[in-house]
Design a protein around this motif. Structure first.
Motif, PDB file in Angstrom:
ATOM      1  N   SER A 174      11.195  -8.722   0.788  1.00  0.00           N
ATOM      2  CA  SER A 174      10.241  -7.620   0.613  1.00  0.00           C
ATOM      3  C   SER A 174       9.405  -7.390   1.869  1.00  0.00           C
ATOM      4  O   SER A 174       8.734  -6.376   2.002  1.00  0.00           O
ATOM      5  CB  SER A 174       9.310  -7.902  -0.568  1.00  0.00           C
ATOM      6  N   TYR A 217      12.048   0.024   3.036  1.00  0.00           N
ATOM      7  CA  TYR A 217      11.428   0.986   2.113  1.00  0.00           C
ATOM      8  C   TYR A 217      11.794   2.457   2.328  1.00  0.00           C
ATOM      9  O   TYR A 217      12.011   3.170   1.344  1.00  0.00           O
ATOM     10  CB  TYR A 217       9.905   0.777   2.094  1.00  0.00           C
ATOM     11  N   SER A 262      14.174   4.246  -1.743  1.00  0.00           N
ATOM     12  CA  SER A 262      13.897   5.202  -2.820  1.00  0.00           C
ATOM     13  C   SER A 262      14.981   6.270  -2.894  1.00  0.00           C
ATOM     14  O   SER A 262      15.441   6.630  -3.987  1.00  0.00           O
ATOM     15  CB  SER A 262      12.537   5.872  -2.615  1.00  0.00           C
ATOM     16  N   ARG A 273       7.629   4.658  -8.091  1.00  0.00           N
ATOM     17  CA  ARG A 273       7.210   4.245  -6.739  1.00  0.00           C
ATOM     18  C   ARG A 273       7.724   2.838  -6.472  1.00  0.00           C
ATOM     19  O   ARG A 273       7.649   1.989  -7.363  1.00  0.00           O
ATOM     20  CB  ARG A 273       5.677   4.302  -6.677  1.00  0.00           C
ATOM     21  N   ILE A 274       8.238   2.606  -5.277  1.00  0.00           N
ATOM     22  CA  ILE A 274       8.723   1.270  -4.907  1.00  0.00           C
ATOM     23  C   ILE A 274       7.851   0.772  -3.765  1.00  0.00           C
ATOM     24  O   ILE A 274       7.765   1.417  -2.718  1.00  0.00           O
ATOM     25  CB  ILE A 274      10.205   1.299  -4.483  1.00  0.00           C
ATOM     26  N   ALA A 275       7.173  -0.349  -3.988  1.00  0.00           N
ATOM     27  CA  ALA A 275       6.161  -0.785  -3.018  1.00  0.00           C
ATOM     28  C   ALA A 275       6.258  -2.290  -2.770  1.00  0.00           C
ATOM     29  O   ALA A 275       6.646  -3.046  -3.660  1.00  0.00           O
ATOM     30  CB  ALA A 275       4.768  -0.460  -3.557  1.00  0.00           C
ATOM     31  N   PRO A 276       5.884  -2.731  -1.566  1.00  0.00           N
ATOM     32  CA  PRO A 276       5.799  -4.171  -1.316  1.00  0.00           C
ATOM     33  C   PRO A 276       4.587  -4.771  -2.020  1.00  0.00           C
ATOM     34  O   PRO A 276       3.604  -4.079  -2.287  1.00  0.00           O
ATOM     35  CB  PRO A 276       5.645  -4.271   0.205  1.00  0.00           C
ATOM     36  N   GLN A 281      10.079  -4.200   6.546  1.00  0.00           N
ATOM     37  CA  GLN A 281       9.486  -2.860   6.429  1.00  0.00           C
ATOM     38  C   GLN A 281      10.541  -1.760   6.402  1.00  0.00           C
ATOM     39  O   GLN A 281      10.383  -0.753   5.721  1.00  0.00           O
ATOM     40  CB  GLN A 281       8.494  -2.613   7.575  1.00  0.00           C
TER      41      GLN A 281
END
Ligand SMILES: [Zn+2]
Length: 299
Positions: free
Chosen positions: A256, A262, A266, A281-284, A259
């Motif tokens: 994760s 990301y 999506s 939403r896909i987030a660290p 960087q």
């Protein structure tokens, strides 16, 4: 105040959170190598910490394994002496109060849903993609806990749309099945598949970081491998979205931290979801390595 304890293979960590989630205290010590010492050390850690703050607290523990719903005993723990033990019961007896347990993926998901990257969202799928591939589901601030104690454990589902021509030869998983998501989406699996595809030794490519270093250096084989990794991860996540439709997917674990994962992820997920548009939403992770211990406190 809430106390959270994260038991790892080598280190055990305790944190004290205020009710607003502020970390008041944090302490680490070695994890003992046998069960009686383990119980002693947890008990001592709690007594010392409570003495320091002059109040008692509810206790949550994050453990590297699951509690069998049938027996109440630990299973699947990589700290082997914990297996078959009634950890919650044994600690409750010593401490005279309720002790709540969760595995690391569930604690991670709860932490990120409570005041992390998914704060304010009604539903969250928390995913750890590191040496393994775990997951936990949170809905309305509560962990989803089913009759098999495996909610969110997507890592041992088969990789969707697996084809040998594009995904490479069968990947055999320690669980006895083949082509589990974990063998593709974990950092360990990502590095192993790169070695196998291009004849590298474990010394040349010890981990996913070494693959990513080659991506940085514009190695076309590594770039192709990384692009395939993103696509495989997207297929796996899309399967969960089709079932649970979370507002946020939070990624934790070593992978994760990449960087460059990301921007493309999506779009790739959107191709595989049964919807004309992807609103998840896909987030660290916000709390990184602290999520396990913070989630234990929120239990
Ligand atoms: Zn498996």
């Amino acid at each position: 105040m809430r106390f959270g304890i994260d038991v790892g293979g080598t280190k055990t960590e305790i944190v004290v959170l205020s009710n607003s989630g502020e970390m008041i205290h944090r302490e680490r010590q070695s994890t003992p190598d046998n069960y009686p010492d383990f119980l002693d050390s947890i008990q001592a850690l709690i007594h010392v910490t409570e003495g320091r703050y002059g109040q008692t607290s509810n206790i949550g523990l994050c453990l590297p394994g699951a509690v069998s719903p049938d027996t109440g005993r630990m299973k699947n723990a990589n700290t082997l002496y914990l297996n078959n033990q009634t950890v919650a019961e044994d600690l409750e007896q010593r401490l005279g109060r309720a002790v709540r347990l969760a595995n690391d993926a569930d604690a991670f998901a709860l932490s990120e849903a409570t005041d992390g990257a998914a704060a304010g969202a009604r539903s969250c799928f928390g995913v750890i993609i590191g040496t393994g591939c775990g997951g936990g589901l949170v809905y309305n601030g509560q962990l989803i806990q089913g009759p098999n104690a495996i909610a969110g454990e997507w890592g041992h589902n088969p990789l969707p749309y697996y084809q040998e021509s594009t995904d490479g030869p069968d990947q055999h998983c320690y669980c006895g099945r083949k082509n589990c998501i974990e063998t593709f989406a974990s950092g360990t699996g990502m590095a192993k598949r790169f070695r196998e595809a291009h004849g590298f030794s474990a010394r040349e490519i010890p981990d996913a970081k070494s693959v990513m270093a080659r991506v940085q250096n514009a190695d076309p084989k590594a770039i192709e491998h990384f692009n395939h990794y993103v696509d495989a991860l997207a297929r796996a996540l899309a399967g969960v979205i089709n079932v649970f439709d979370p507002e946020v997917i939070v990624l934790g674990g070593g992978m994760s931290n990449i960087q460059s994962l990301y921007p493309g992820l999506s779009n790739a997920v959107a191709q595989y979801v049964f919807s004309d548009q992807l609103n998840t939403r896909i987030a660290p992770a916000k709390h990184g390595d602290s999520s396990g211990v913070r989630g234990a406190a929120w239990l």
